[in-house]
Enzyme design. Structure first.
Site, PDB file in Angstrom:
ATOM      1  N   GLU A 146       0.820  -1.210   0.000  1.00 42.03           N
ATOM      2  CA  GLU A 146       0.000   0.000   0.000  1.00 42.03           C
ATOM      3  C   GLU A 146       0.856   1.263   0.000  1.00 42.03           C
ATOM      4  O   GLU A 146       1.741   1.440   0.834  1.00 42.03           O
ATOM      5  CB  GLU A 146      -0.938   0.015   1.200  1.00 42.03           C
ATOM      6  CG  GLU A 146      -1.893   1.197   1.177  1.00 42.03           C
ATOM      7  CD  GLU A 146      -2.952   1.141   2.264  1.00 42.03           C
ATOM      8  OE1 GLU A 146      -3.895   1.951   2.201  1.00 42.03           O
ATOM      9  OE2 GLU A 146      -2.824   0.298   3.177  1.00 42.03           O
ATOM     10  N   GLU A 152       2.768   8.277   7.384  1.00 32.55           N
ATOM     11  CA  GLU A 152       2.549   6.882   7.748  1.00 32.55           C
ATOM     12  C   GLU A 152       3.650   5.947   7.268  1.00 32.55           C
ATOM     13  O   GLU A 152       3.681   4.780   7.649  1.00 32.55           O
ATOM     14  CB  GLU A 152       1.182   6.413   7.231  1.00 32.55           C
ATOM     15  CG  GLU A 152       0.044   7.183   7.883  1.00 32.55           C
ATOM     16  CD  GLU A 152      -1.321   6.657   7.507  1.00 32.55           C
ATOM     17  OE1 GLU A 152      -1.426   5.486   7.099  1.00 32.55           O
ATOM     18  OE2 GLU A 152      -2.293   7.422   7.612  1.00 32.55           O
ATOM     19  N   THR A 180      -7.117   6.053  -2.534  1.00 36.26           N
ATOM     20  CA  THR A 180      -7.471   7.416  -2.970  1.00 36.26           C
ATOM     21  C   THR A 180      -7.281   8.446  -1.864  1.00 36.26           C
ATOM     22  O   THR A 180      -6.971   9.602  -2.144  1.00 36.26           O
ATOM     23  CB  THR A 180      -8.920   7.481  -3.483  1.00 36.26           C
ATOM     24  OG1 THR A 180      -9.822   7.061  -2.447  1.00 36.26           O
ATOM     25  CG2 THR A 180      -9.095   6.581  -4.707  1.00 36.26           C
ATOM     26  N   TYR A 181      -7.472   8.054  -0.614  1.00 34.10           N
ATOM     27  CA  TYR A 181      -7.238   8.986   0.500  1.00 34.10           C
ATOM     28  C   TYR A 181      -5.789   9.462   0.508  1.00 34.10           C
ATOM     29  O   TYR A 181      -5.511  10.656   0.612  1.00 34.10           O
ATOM     30  CB  TYR A 181      -7.586   8.312   1.826  1.00 34.10           C
ATOM     31  CG  TYR A 181      -7.106   9.071   3.042  1.00 34.10           C
ATOM     32  CD1 TYR A 181      -7.814  10.159   3.531  1.00 34.10           C
ATOM     33  CD2 TYR A 181      -5.926   8.695   3.693  1.00 34.10           C
ATOM     34  CE1 TYR A 181      -7.360  10.861   4.647  1.00 34.10           C
ATOM     35  CE2 TYR A 181      -5.478   9.388   4.802  1.00 34.10           C
ATOM     36  CZ  TYR A 181      -6.199  10.468   5.276  1.00 34.10           C
ATOM     37  OH  TYR A 181      -5.736  11.166   6.377  1.00 34.10           O
ATOM     38  N   GLU A 240     -12.954   2.158   2.476  1.00 31.88           N
ATOM     39  CA  GLU A 240     -12.297   2.276   3.774  1.00 31.88           C
ATOM     40  C   GLU A 240     -12.690   3.598   4.426  1.00 31.88           C
ATOM     41  O   GLU A 240     -12.597   4.659   3.808  1.00 31.88           O
ATOM     42  CB  GLU A 240     -10.772   2.204   3.598  1.00 31.88           C
ATOM     43  CG  GLU A 240      -9.997   2.168   4.890  1.00 31.88           C
ATOM     44  CD  GLU A 240      -8.498   2.068   4.652  1.00 31.88           C
ATOM     45  OE1 GLU A 240      -7.850   1.238   5.290  1.00 31.88           O
ATOM     46  OE2 GLU A 240      -7.983   2.836   3.809  1.00 31.88           O
TER      47      GLU A 240
END
Length: 289
Positions: A146, A152, A180-181, A240
Protein backbone atom coordinates in the site's frame (compact mmCIF):
# COMPACT_ATOMS: atom_id res chain seq x y z
CA UNK A 1 -13.91 -6.65 -10.25
CA UNK A 2 -14.93 -7.32 -6.64
CA UNK A 3 -16.30 -4.45 -4.56
CA UNK A 4 -15.56 -4.75 -0.86
CA UNK A 5 -15.56 -3.02 2.51
CA UNK A 6 -12.95 -2.75 5.22
CA UNK A 7 -14.10 -4.51 8.41
CA UNK A 8 -13.23 -1.43 10.52
CA UNK A 9 -16.26 0.27 9.00
CA UNK A 10 -18.33 -2.03 11.23
CA UNK A 11 -16.24 -3.08 14.22
CA UNK A 12 -13.01 -2.40 16.08
CA UNK A 13 -12.75 -5.85 17.66
CA UNK A 14 -12.24 -9.20 15.99
CA UNK A 15 -13.41 -11.75 18.51
CA UNK A 16 -16.43 -13.94 17.66
CA UNK A 17 -18.91 -11.10 18.09
CA UNK A 18 -16.83 -8.61 16.11
CA UNK A 19 -16.15 -10.97 13.22
CA UNK A 20 -19.80 -11.97 13.04
CA UNK A 21 -20.95 -8.36 13.01
CA UNK A 22 -18.47 -7.27 10.35
CA UNK A 23 -19.15 -10.18 7.99
CA UNK A 24 -22.93 -10.02 8.37
CA UNK A 25 -23.05 -6.26 7.82
CA UNK A 26 -20.67 -6.36 4.86
CA UNK A 27 -22.92 -8.87 3.15
CA UNK A 28 -26.07 -6.93 4.06
CA UNK A 29 -24.62 -3.76 2.52
CA UNK A 30 -24.23 -5.57 -0.80
CA UNK A 31 -20.46 -5.99 -1.00
CA UNK A 32 -18.64 -8.92 -2.62
CA UNK A 33 -15.80 -9.19 -0.13
CA UNK A 34 -14.53 -8.03 3.23
CA UNK A 35 -11.02 -6.84 4.09
CA UNK A 36 -10.09 -8.03 7.58
CA UNK A 37 -7.27 -6.25 9.44
CA UNK A 38 -4.98 -8.74 11.19
CA UNK A 39 -4.09 -6.52 14.13
CA UNK A 40 -3.71 -9.50 16.47
CA UNK A 41 -2.74 -12.52 14.34
CA UNK A 42 -1.71 -14.61 17.34
CA UNK A 43 -5.27 -14.64 18.71
CA UNK A 44 -7.24 -14.44 15.46
CA UNK A 45 -9.71 -17.32 14.99
CA UNK A 46 -9.08 -18.26 11.38
CA UNK A 47 -11.42 -21.26 11.46
CA UNK A 48 -14.33 -19.15 12.68
CA UNK A 49 -13.62 -16.56 10.02
CA UNK A 50 -13.55 -19.24 7.33
CA UNK A 51 -16.92 -20.63 8.46
CA UNK A 52 -18.57 -17.21 8.62
CA UNK A 53 -17.26 -16.25 5.19
CA UNK A 54 -18.52 -19.47 3.68
CA UNK A 55 -21.91 -19.12 5.36
CA UNK A 56 -22.32 -15.63 3.90
CA UNK A 57 -20.77 -16.41 0.50
CA UNK A 58 -18.31 -13.55 0.95
CA UNK A 59 -14.80 -13.22 -0.39
CA UNK A 60 -11.96 -12.08 1.87
CA UNK A 61 -8.68 -10.23 1.86
CA UNK A 62 -6.53 -9.19 4.82
CA UNK A 63 -4.36 -6.22 5.70
CA UNK A 64 -2.14 -4.82 8.39
CA UNK A 65 0.48 -2.21 9.14
CA UNK A 66 3.77 -3.19 10.75
CA UNK A 67 5.02 -1.60 13.98
CA UNK A 68 8.45 -0.54 15.20
CA UNK A 69 8.95 -4.02 16.63
CA UNK A 70 8.26 -5.68 13.24
CA UNK A 71 9.68 -3.07 10.84
CA UNK A 72 11.27 -4.74 7.79
CA UNK A 73 13.41 -1.62 7.18
CA UNK A 74 14.95 -1.76 10.66
CA UNK A 75 18.75 -2.01 11.03
CA UNK A 76 18.07 -4.56 13.79
CA UNK A 77 17.95 -8.02 12.20
CA UNK A 78 15.89 -9.36 15.11
CA UNK A 79 13.17 -6.79 14.37
CA UNK A 80 13.20 -7.72 10.69
CA UNK A 81 13.00 -11.41 11.57
CA UNK A 82 10.04 -10.70 13.88
CA UNK A 83 8.27 -8.86 11.07
CA UNK A 84 8.85 -11.66 8.62
CA UNK A 85 7.61 -14.26 11.11
CA UNK A 86 4.46 -12.26 11.78
CA UNK A 87 3.73 -11.78 8.08
CA UNK A 88 4.27 -15.49 7.50
CA UNK A 89 1.66 -16.17 10.19
CA UNK A 90 -0.68 -13.69 8.51
CA UNK A 91 -0.28 -15.52 5.21
CA UNK A 92 -1.23 -18.76 6.92
CA UNK A 93 -4.34 -17.05 8.32
CA UNK A 94 -5.34 -15.69 4.92
CA UNK A 95 -4.89 -19.13 3.41
CA UNK A 96 -6.98 -20.76 6.14
CA UNK A 97 -9.78 -18.23 5.58
CA UNK A 98 -9.74 -18.89 1.85
CA UNK A 99 -8.55 -15.34 1.20
CA UNK A 100 -6.74 -14.18 -1.91
CA UNK A 101 -4.62 -11.19 -0.89
CA UNK A 102 -2.54 -9.71 1.91
CA UNK A 103 -2.05 -5.98 1.60
CA UNK A 104 -1.29 -2.80 3.53
CA UNK A 105 1.87 -1.29 4.97
CA UNK A 106 3.64 -4.64 5.15
CA UNK A 107 7.05 -3.33 4.09
CA UNK A 108 7.84 -0.87 6.92
CA UNK A 109 6.36 0.35 10.17
CA UNK A 110 3.18 2.38 9.79
CA UNK A 111 4.35 5.54 11.53
CA UNK A 112 5.85 8.96 10.93
CA UNK A 113 9.58 8.50 10.37
CA UNK A 114 11.93 11.36 11.20
CA UNK A 115 14.47 10.45 8.50
CA UNK A 116 14.29 9.20 4.90
CA UNK A 117 14.73 5.46 4.29
CA UNK A 118 18.26 4.15 4.15
CA UNK A 119 19.66 2.11 1.29
CA UNK A 120 20.21 -0.78 3.69
CA UNK A 121 16.66 -0.47 5.04
CA UNK A 122 15.15 -0.57 1.55
CA UNK A 123 17.23 -3.60 0.64
CA UNK A 124 16.27 -5.39 3.85
CA UNK A 125 12.57 -4.82 3.22
CA UNK A 126 12.77 -5.77 -0.47
CA UNK A 127 14.56 -9.02 0.35
CA UNK A 128 12.01 -9.94 3.02
CA UNK A 129 9.06 -9.14 0.73
CA UNK A 130 10.64 -11.31 -1.98
CA UNK A 131 10.83 -14.27 0.41
CA UNK A 132 7.29 -13.68 1.64
CA UNK A 133 6.01 -13.44 -1.94
CA UNK A 134 7.30 -16.93 -2.65
CA UNK A 135 5.57 -18.27 0.46
CA UNK A 136 2.39 -16.42 -0.53
CA UNK A 137 2.47 -17.85 -4.06
CA UNK A 138 2.65 -21.37 -2.63
CA UNK A 139 -0.58 -20.61 -0.74
CA UNK A 140 -2.32 -19.01 -3.70
CA UNK A 141 -2.13 -15.55 -2.10
CA UNK A 142 -1.01 -12.29 -3.72
CA UNK A 143 0.85 -9.48 -1.92
CA UNK A 144 0.03 -5.81 -2.54
CA UNK A 145 2.10 -2.99 -1.05
CA UNK A 146 0.00 0.00 0.00
CA UNK A 147 1.18 3.46 -1.00
CA UNK A 148 0.45 5.79 1.94
CA UNK A 149 1.17 9.39 2.85
CA UNK A 150 4.40 10.76 4.29
CA UNK A 151 3.02 10.66 7.85
CA UNK A 152 2.55 6.88 7.75
CA UNK A 153 5.76 5.70 6.06
CA UNK A 154 8.95 7.10 4.54
CA UNK A 155 9.23 4.41 1.87
CA UNK A 156 6.24 4.36 -0.53
CA UNK A 157 4.38 7.67 -0.83
CA UNK A 158 3.57 7.68 -4.57
CA UNK A 159 2.75 5.18 -7.26
CA UNK A 160 6.04 5.82 -9.03
CA UNK A 161 7.98 5.22 -5.81
CA UNK A 162 6.15 1.93 -5.42
CA UNK A 163 7.12 0.88 -8.94
CA UNK A 164 10.77 1.50 -8.16
CA UNK A 165 10.52 -0.57 -5.00
CA UNK A 166 8.77 -3.40 -6.88
CA UNK A 167 11.76 -3.53 -9.20
CA UNK A 168 13.95 -4.04 -6.13
CA UNK A 169 11.65 -6.76 -4.77
CA UNK A 170 11.79 -8.48 -8.16
CA UNK A 171 8.96 -10.97 -7.68
CA UNK A 172 5.89 -11.45 -9.92
CA UNK A 173 3.63 -12.13 -6.93
CA UNK A 174 3.82 -8.56 -5.60
CA UNK A 175 1.85 -5.55 -6.83
CA UNK A 176 1.01 -1.94 -5.97
CA UNK A 177 -1.90 -1.04 -3.69
CA UNK A 178 -3.30 2.46 -4.37
CA UNK A 179 -5.54 4.31 -1.90
CA UNK A 180 -7.47 7.42 -2.97
CA UNK A 181 -7.24 8.99 0.50
CA UNK A 182 -3.44 8.88 0.42
CA UNK A 183 -3.25 9.73 -3.29
CA UNK A 184 -5.24 12.89 -2.62
CA UNK A 185 -2.43 14.00 -0.28
CA UNK A 186 0.65 12.94 -2.23
CA UNK A 187 -0.10 12.63 -5.96
CA UNK A 188 -0.36 15.44 -8.51
CA UNK A 189 -3.67 14.08 -9.78
CA UNK A 190 -5.86 11.00 -9.51
CA UNK A 191 -5.52 9.79 -13.11
CA UNK A 192 -1.82 9.70 -14.03
CA UNK A 193 -0.67 7.45 -11.16
CA UNK A 194 -3.15 4.76 -12.19
CA UNK A 195 -1.78 4.84 -15.73
CA UNK A 196 1.78 4.83 -14.39
CA UNK A 197 1.17 1.71 -12.30
CA UNK A 198 -1.03 0.09 -14.98
CA UNK A 199 -0.85 -3.71 -14.94
CA UNK A 200 1.17 -3.68 -11.72
CA UNK A 201 -1.85 -2.40 -9.82
CA UNK A 202 -3.19 -5.22 -7.65
CA UNK A 203 -5.41 -3.61 -5.01
CA UNK A 204 -7.43 -0.43 -4.51
CA UNK A 205 -8.74 1.38 -1.45
CA UNK A 206 -11.52 3.92 -1.91
CA UNK A 207 -11.54 6.59 0.79
CA UNK A 208 -12.68 10.19 0.87
CA UNK A 209 -10.32 13.08 1.70
CA UNK A 210 -11.69 13.32 5.24
CA UNK A 211 -12.52 9.60 5.67
CA UNK A 212 -16.25 10.35 5.56
CA UNK A 213 -19.06 9.72 3.07
CA UNK A 214 -17.81 9.23 -0.47
CA UNK A 215 -18.49 12.26 -2.64
CA UNK A 216 -18.57 14.72 0.26
CA UNK A 217 -14.87 15.62 0.16
CA UNK A 218 -12.23 16.68 -2.36
CA UNK A 219 -11.15 13.39 -3.99
CA UNK A 220 -11.56 13.40 -7.79
CA UNK A 221 -13.21 10.00 -8.06
CA UNK A 222 -14.30 10.54 -11.67
CA UNK A 223 -10.69 10.77 -12.84
CA UNK A 224 -9.62 7.87 -10.66
CA UNK A 225 -12.27 5.49 -11.97
CA UNK A 226 -11.54 6.57 -15.53
CA UNK A 227 -7.95 5.59 -14.85
CA UNK A 228 -9.00 2.17 -13.59
CA UNK A 229 -11.03 1.64 -16.75
CA UNK A 230 -8.17 2.80 -18.97
CA UNK A 231 -5.79 0.17 -17.55
CA UNK A 232 -8.52 -2.51 -17.47
CA UNK A 233 -8.15 -2.97 -13.74
CA UNK A 234 -10.16 -5.95 -12.51
CA UNK A 235 -8.94 -6.49 -8.95
CA UNK A 236 -10.49 -5.72 -5.55
CA UNK A 237 -11.89 -2.21 -4.93
CA UNK A 238 -12.41 -1.81 -1.18
CA UNK A 239 -14.14 1.02 0.71
CA UNK A 240 -12.30 2.28 3.77
CA UNK A 241 -13.50 4.73 6.43
CA UNK A 242 -12.93 5.13 10.15
CA UNK A 243 -14.86 6.55 13.09
CA UNK A 244 -14.05 6.44 16.79
CA UNK A 245 -17.69 5.48 17.34
CA UNK A 246 -16.64 2.08 15.95
CA UNK A 247 -12.90 1.55 16.39
CA UNK A 248 -11.22 1.53 19.80
CA UNK A 249 -9.35 4.44 21.38
CA UNK A 250 -5.85 3.12 20.60
CA UNK A 251 -6.63 2.69 16.92
CA UNK A 252 -8.37 6.07 16.82
CA UNK A 253 -5.19 7.71 18.09
CA UNK A 254 -2.98 5.82 15.63
CA UNK A 255 -5.20 6.80 12.68
CA UNK A 256 -5.69 10.38 13.86
CA UNK A 257 -9.49 10.17 14.17
CA UNK A 258 -9.94 13.44 16.00
CA UNK A 259 -13.45 14.10 14.71
CA UNK A 260 -16.19 11.77 13.54
CA UNK A 261 -17.92 12.34 10.21
CA UNK A 262 -20.37 9.47 10.61
CA UNK A 263 -21.95 7.32 13.28
CA UNK A 264 -24.17 4.97 11.25
CA UNK A 265 -21.95 2.36 9.62
CA UNK A 266 -24.88 0.59 7.94
CA UNK A 267 -25.93 3.73 6.07
CA UNK A 268 -22.32 4.70 5.30
CA UNK A 269 -21.56 1.25 3.87
CA UNK A 270 -24.72 1.02 1.77
CA UNK A 271 -23.99 4.47 0.37
CA UNK A 272 -20.38 3.51 -0.43
CA UNK A 273 -21.44 0.32 -2.20
CA UNK A 274 -23.83 2.26 -4.43
CA UNK A 275 -21.33 5.06 -5.01
CA UNK A 276 -18.53 2.74 -6.14
CA UNK A 277 -20.74 0.61 -8.36
CA UNK A 278 -22.28 3.72 -9.93
CA UNK A 279 -18.81 5.08 -10.75
CA UNK A 280 -17.72 1.77 -12.27
CA UNK A 281 -20.89 1.51 -14.38
CA UNK A 282 -20.70 5.14 -15.48
CA UNK A 283 -17.13 4.71 -16.73
CA UNK A 284 -18.05 1.51 -18.55
CA UNK A 285 -20.77 3.40 -20.41
CA UNK A 286 -18.11 5.61 -22.00
CA UNK A 287 -17.29 2.72 -24.33
CA UNK A 288 -20.73 3.24 -25.90
CA UNK A 289 -20.09 6.91 -26.72
Amino acid sequence: MQIGAHALVFTGTFDRAGLTTAIEKTKKAGFDLIEIPLMGPATFDRDLAARLLADHDLGATASLGLSESTDLTSPDTQVVDAGERMLTECLDIVGAMGGTRLCGVIYSAMKKYMEPPTTAGRASSAAAINRLATRAADLGIHLSLEVVNRYETNLLNTGRAALGFLDEVDHPNVSVHLDTYHMNIEESDMFSPVLDVADRLGYVHIGESHRGYLGSGTVDFDSFFRGLARVNYDGPVVFESFSSSVVNADLSRMLGIWRNLWDDSDDLAAHANRFIRDKVNAVRSIEMH
